[in-house]
Every structure is written in structure tokens, then in C-alpha cells.
Design a protein around this motif. Structure first.
Motif: not given
Length: 233
Positions: A161, A164-165, A168, A203-204, A206-208
Motif C-alpha cells: 500500500q 502504491s502511495e 501516486n 492492486k499495487a 494496477k497503481s503502477g
């Protein structure tokens, strides 16, 4: 990563209380060694397995031996989870990880996220950053296919998580799986063991967040990054 001195051979009697192991040395002496691995060590803690220990001369250490490798009969496996960060950092600095070249600075254990530390922070003089989280992989339940994790890891999910941030925020983030064994050509996530972690990785990605997996060559003298391992889903 070279060991300061050649490792000592022994035979595993038992692993217990997660961080302790009783081992019989070749001269018949039974010693208690530190087991630097909080995972289940599935398939690696069978009594009678050959093991390799390092010995510390630090008088302040309660246990002077550390369990480093286990010989399953078909492969040497590195079980000490305090080593992967150093192994990967050495390989990056030596230019052995093509996916992580081109950076001017490497810093270990840098604070980031929610009270966490990134294993490796790579930086360019231009200000670009790459956050690299390293996970130790030892589990193998199918021939030729390494897996992670070998136990539920809420900490690992948190790290995904936080990676992923970082994406972002405009940075590069990499999840690096280091397989500390030399008998696997493929790698996958053990979703049956920790479905929450499996979902978090998807999910990670998908976030890049990028995912990389390499294996190691292991001996009683050193552990070194070897080759890229295929990731399957």
C-alpha cells in the motif's frame, strides 16, 4: 554477499519459538542457534536436514551461532531474512540488475510512508526516486516454482500500500522478490496462504508498482544474485 568466514556444517534437531533452533555440529556438539526468520519456513525445518551456521565473536551476543542455510537434499536455501537487502543492494551497485541501473545514489532503510522504512531508495541527481521493497522467498511447493509468502504477512500488505502511495506521488516503486534458493525457474504469489496479500499486490500493480524477481547462487562462502525468474499469475 560474502560470509566473513566459511560456514559451519550441522544437522537440524528442531526449530522452536520461531527464532531458536537446536543443531548438532559435525563434532557431536549440540548448539542453539538464532533463526532470523519470522515466517513458517514451510518445507525447511525438517529434523535431520543439513544446515550451515555462521559464528559471531561478539561477546555481547546471547547466541553466538546463526542459522544461515538449509540443505533440502535438492537445493541450498538461505533462511536468514536479514541478508536479502544487502544482497540486492550489492547487486544493484554492481550493475547486475538491469531494471535498476542508472541511479546515482543508493540509500538503505530510509524512512517513508506511515512509520515505515524502505529497504532501498535509489536516487538520480535530477531528483528522480525509486523505492525498492525487498522480500525474502524460500517457499517451494511445486517443482521449479518458488512462492511468497509462506505465512500471513500483514506487514507485507502494508508495504504494498505504501509503495502504491509513492507511485501516486510521482515516484517509481518496485517490489523485489529475492528467491534465496537455486532450484526455481518460476515465481508466484501463494494466494491460498495469504489472499489479502495477493489482492494487495494486484492492486499495487494496477497503481503502477513494478514487480521483479531474481534468484540466488548459494554456497558456504557467499550468496549472490543470479538470474531473473519468470513471474506467473
Amino acid at each position: 554477499m560474502k560470509f566473513p568466514s566459511p560456514l559451519i556444517k550441522g544437522t537440524l534437531i528442531k526449530r522452536y519459538k520461531r527464532f531458536l533452533s537446536d543443531i548438532e555440529l559435525e563434532n557431536g556438539e549440540v548448539v542453539t542457534a538464532h533463526c532470523a526468520n519470522s515466517g513458517s519456513m514451510m518445507g525447511l525445518k525438517e529434523p535431520g536436514y543439513g544446515v550451515y551456521l555462521s559464528q559471531s565473536d561478539n561477546p555481547k551476543r546471547k547466541l553466538k551461532y546463526s542459522w544461515e542455510l538449509v540443505d533440502t537434499g535438492s537445493a541450498l536455501v538461505g533462511i536468514n531474512t536479514s541478508h536479502p537487502n544487502k544482497i540486492v543492494a550489492e547487486a544493484i551497485s554492481a550493475g547486475q540488475i538491469p531494471e535498476l541501473t542508472g541511479y546515482d545514489n543508493l540509500r538503505p532503510e530510509v524512512k517513508y510512508g506511515q512509520n515505515s522504512r524502505i529497504d532501498i531508495l535509489l536516487e538520480k541527481s535530477s531528483g528522480e526516486k525509486c523505492y525498492v521493497e525487498v522480500k525474502n522467498v524460500t517457499l517451494l511447493r511445486e517443482e521449479g516454482c518458488a512462492e511468497f509468502p509462506d505465512a500471513v504477512t500483514s506487514r507485507g500488505t502494508k508495504h504494498l500500500q505504501e509503495l502504491s502511495e509513492m507511485v501516486n506521488q510521482g515516484h517509481r516503486a518496485v517490489m523485489f522478490y529475492l528467491v534465496q534458493r537455486d532450484d526455481s525457474t518460476q515465481f508466484k504469489i501463494a494466494g491460498d496462504i495469504d489472499p489479502t496479500y495477493s489482492d494487495a499486490l494486484k492492486k499495487a500493480q494496477k497503481s503502477g508498482v513494478e514487480v521483479i524477481c531474481y534468484d540466488c547462487k548459494l554456497s558456504a562462502d557467499e550468496i549472490a544474485v543470479h538470474k531473473l525468474v519468470q513471474i506467473i499469475t
